[in-house]
Design an enzyme around this catalytic site. Structure first.
Site, PDB file in Angstrom:
ATOM      1  CB  CYS A   1      -2.165   7.609  -4.283  1.00  0.00           C
ATOM      2  SG  CYS A   1      -1.454   9.248  -4.140  1.00  0.00           S
TER       3      CYS A   1
ATOM      4  CB  SER B   1      -0.934   0.004   1.211  1.00  0.00           C
ATOM      5  OG  SER B   1      -0.186  -0.036   2.412  1.00  0.00           O
ATOM      6  N   GLY B   2       0.305   2.336  -0.461  1.00  0.00           N
ATOM      7  CA  GLY B   2       1.028   3.597  -0.522  1.00  0.00           C
ATOM      8  C   GLY B   2       0.105   4.750  -0.209  1.00  0.00           C
TER       9      GLY B   2
ATOM     10  CB  VAL C   1      -0.004  -3.070  -5.256  1.00  0.00           C
ATOM     11  CG1 VAL C   1       0.270  -4.126  -6.323  1.00  0.00           C
ATOM     12  CG2 VAL C   1       0.452  -1.713  -5.748  1.00  0.00           C
TER      13      VAL C   1
ATOM     14  CG  ASP D   1      10.737   8.052  -4.715  1.00  0.00           C
ATOM     15  OD1 ASP D   1      11.659   8.233  -3.889  1.00  0.00           O
ATOM     16  OD2 ASP D   1       9.634   7.581  -4.398  1.00  0.00           O
TER      17      ASP D   1
ATOM     18  CD  GLU E   1       6.465  -6.439 -16.506  1.00  0.00           C
ATOM     19  OE1 GLU E   1       6.800  -7.578 -16.882  1.00  0.00           O
ATOM     20  OE2 GLU E   1       6.983  -5.401 -16.951  1.00  0.00           O
TER      21      GLU E   1
ATOM     22  CG  ASP F   1       6.695   4.491  -6.657  1.00  0.00           C
ATOM     23  OD1 ASP F   1       6.024   5.364  -7.234  1.00  0.00           O
ATOM     24  OD2 ASP F   1       6.748   4.389  -5.428  1.00  0.00           O
TER      25      ASP F   1
ATOM     26  CE  LYS G   1      -0.358   3.280  -7.088  1.00  0.00           C
ATOM     27  NZ  LYS G   1       0.686   4.276  -7.325  1.00  0.00           N
TER      28      LYS G   1
END
Length: 546
Positions: free
Chosen positions: A235, A232-233, A238, A351, A306, A372, A253
């Site tokens: 926003c 998770s992030g 996944v 990043d 993928e 990412d 995602k």
């Protein structure tokens, strides 16, 4: 979720919280449905007609097959005997990870505790079709001795994947679709299992570890079976999923539009920016960069990617304390080739870190892929960017010095690559907030990394030299991806052949950079073709890939 039905074969007077119908416990029960079970089963739509007579009424379920309740009614009130001090209390059994609800008479509910269950007429099966009621049905002879099996295997992020495998002569069906003898398919929550005929529904499968599929858009469910959460992030999250047609594993995602819009001063601009970035990233075509396979625009964004089953480079380094130098070289070469491709197509990642480098398998020698692109920028005409973003430990000095107000270029990615290489070779970060006497910002802007000589004794001088030339404070003096690829440490034909062999295994190909014959300052572009790649459009967005 607990199960409360009891086994007919039980002779104990004790009530059990979990189902005792597992054959590994010796015998099955006809479902003795409690009100909570009836409510649970009622959540499954469309099974009421086929399950008639399977689950008794609440009045029926108030009686124990062992006579426990009737005995209690006649026992006079008295003090309970205390448990001897030297007697250990019974430990509860393992919690079930899935439940099969029986939809027909003669079949029994099953709580799955073990990782593998065979179903069939053979007595060696964990779930044996040998009940007298079942034997009297006209379909009994159509069932094979070993009809099917349900099992789970460990997948990415220590998440189990559940499969059903057909071994029958007359067929095993999941949601009316024939699996095919000798074939398997992922088994998702609320799936219907039919035997011999697609309309002969026998079980409903409940995965007790995942959410209901119905929360996802229909157009997504029509093509993919959603499975476990991989990460998770800020926003979104996944999830692992399976393509229905091929059973191929993918990562999906989910970007929450609501949470994403909250971070924007103009919510109306949010959707176009995400869609623009997605379209750009869909045009990227490189074996060392995560590929977007599909996108669904519903209440949230669903981006199909993928799946990389080897996990993150970060976890690989932590698990091994540090990586072998040869392994570092193989991984880092791929990172450089991928980032060079991005730069040549006008994209700066911004990043790069071990968490954003994914591995294709659990094997030591494997492909890597950059992921990412949440902080990625498309270079404008000035080839400079502004705004402060990225992970502090991996940020270049010029970003920290300007606090994001001054322009900076693709050299920021080369600094981050230097930090990653340092970590892979040594097992610790060059800059850390744990150095209390010097702030993280001051460490980075001065280029004073934490060098522990005894850790680096078995690292070659060439590898260390490349690290030093990437961790240069002045971005103009820092090596570019092109120059790094031409560094002596990476002139390793054995490593490059290994990379090519891995590409062949993955049915990919790429033209490798060739070191120039005279000087290392010559530019040789990576020979990869990308159709319709924009090179001048600016973009700011919170990320399409975790």
């Amino acid at each position: 979720m607990k199960s409360h039905h009891q086994s007919h074969s039980s002779t104990s007077s004790k009530a059990h919280d979990s189902a005792s119908c597992s054959q590994s416990q010796g015998g099955f029960s006809q479902p003795q449905g409690t009100p909570s079970q009836l409510h649970e089963l009622s959540q499954y739509q469309g099974s009421s007609s086929s399950s008639t007579g399977t689950v008794p009424s609440s009045s029926q379920s108030s009686h124990s097959s062992s006579g426990t309740l009737s005995s209690l009614e006649t026992v006079s009130t008295q003090e309970l005997c205390s448990i001897p001090e030297d007697q250990e209390p019974e430990e509860p059994g393992p919690a079930p990870w899935a439940r099969l609800w029986a939809l027909q008479d003669g079949f029994s509910n099953l709580d799955c505790v073990n990782d593998n269950y065979w179903f069939g007429r053979d007595k060696s099966c964990e779930y044996c079709f040998d009940g007298p009621l079942l034997r009297r049905t006209d379909k009994y002879r159509t069932y094979s001795k070993k009809h099917f099996r349900i099992f789970r295997e460990m997948g990415p992020k220590n998440c189990y994947i559940v499969y059903i495998e057909d071994h029958s002569g007359n067929g095993t069906f999941v949601n009316t679709e024939l699996i095919g003898k000798g074939k398997r398919c992922p088994l998702s929550n609320n799936s219907e299992i039919a035997l011999s005929l697609c309309r002969n529904k026998v079980f409903v499968f409940f995965d007790l570890t995942v959410d209901d599929q119905s929360v996802y858009p229909k157009e997504l469910r029509d093509e993919y079976i959603m499975s476990k959460t991989l990460g998770s992030g800020a926003c979104g999250e996944v999830k692992m999923a399976f393509e229905r047609k091929t059973c191929q594993k993918v990562a999906i995602k989910i970007i929450s539009k609501r949470r994403f819009a909250l971070g924007s001063s103009r919510e109306a601009d949010t959707a176009p920016s995400v869609e623009t970035e997605i379209e750009i990233l869909k045009k990227l075509n490189h074996p060392c960069i995560i590929k977007i396979k599909d996108v669904f625009d519903a209440e949230d964004y669903y981006i199909v990617l993928e799946l990389m089953e080897g996990g993150e480079l970060f976890d690989r380094v932590v698990g091994n304390k540090r990586l072998k130098e040869a392994t570092c070289k193989l991984y880092f070469y791929q990172m450089l080739v991928a980032v060079q491709y991005l730069h040549e197509n006008g994209i700066i990642h911004r990043d790069l870190k071990p968490e954003n480098v994914l591995l294709s398998s659990q094997e030591e020698d494997c492909l890597i892929k950059i992921t990412d692109f949440g902080q990625s920028k498309i270079l404008g005409e000035t080839s400079l960017m502004r705004t402060l973003c990225g992970t502090p430990t991996y940020l270049a000095p010029e970003v920290l010095v300007s606090n994001g107000t001054a322009g900076y270029s693709r050299a920021v990615d080369c600094w981050s690559l230097g930090v990653i290489l340092f970590i892979c070779l040594s097992g610790y970060p060059p800059f850390s907030e744990h150095k209390t006497q010097v702030s993280l910002k001051d460490q980075i802007t001065s280029g004073k990394y934490n060098f522990i000589p005894e850790v680096w004794t078995d690292v070659s001088e060439e590898a260390l030299d490349l690290v030093k030339k990437l961790l240069v404070v002045d971005p103009k003096a820092r090596l570019t991806t092109e120059e790094a690829l031409n560094h002596p440490w990476l002139q390793d034909e054995y490593m490059k052949k290994k990379f090519q062999d891995l590409l062949v295994q993955e049915k990919n190909s790429v033209t490798l950079p060739v070191a120039p014959a005279q000087t290392s300052s010559q530019k040789r572009p990576l020979e990869l073709e990308v159709e319709g790649m924009p090179s001048t459009k600016r973009l700011s967005v919170c990320g399409a890939v975790l």
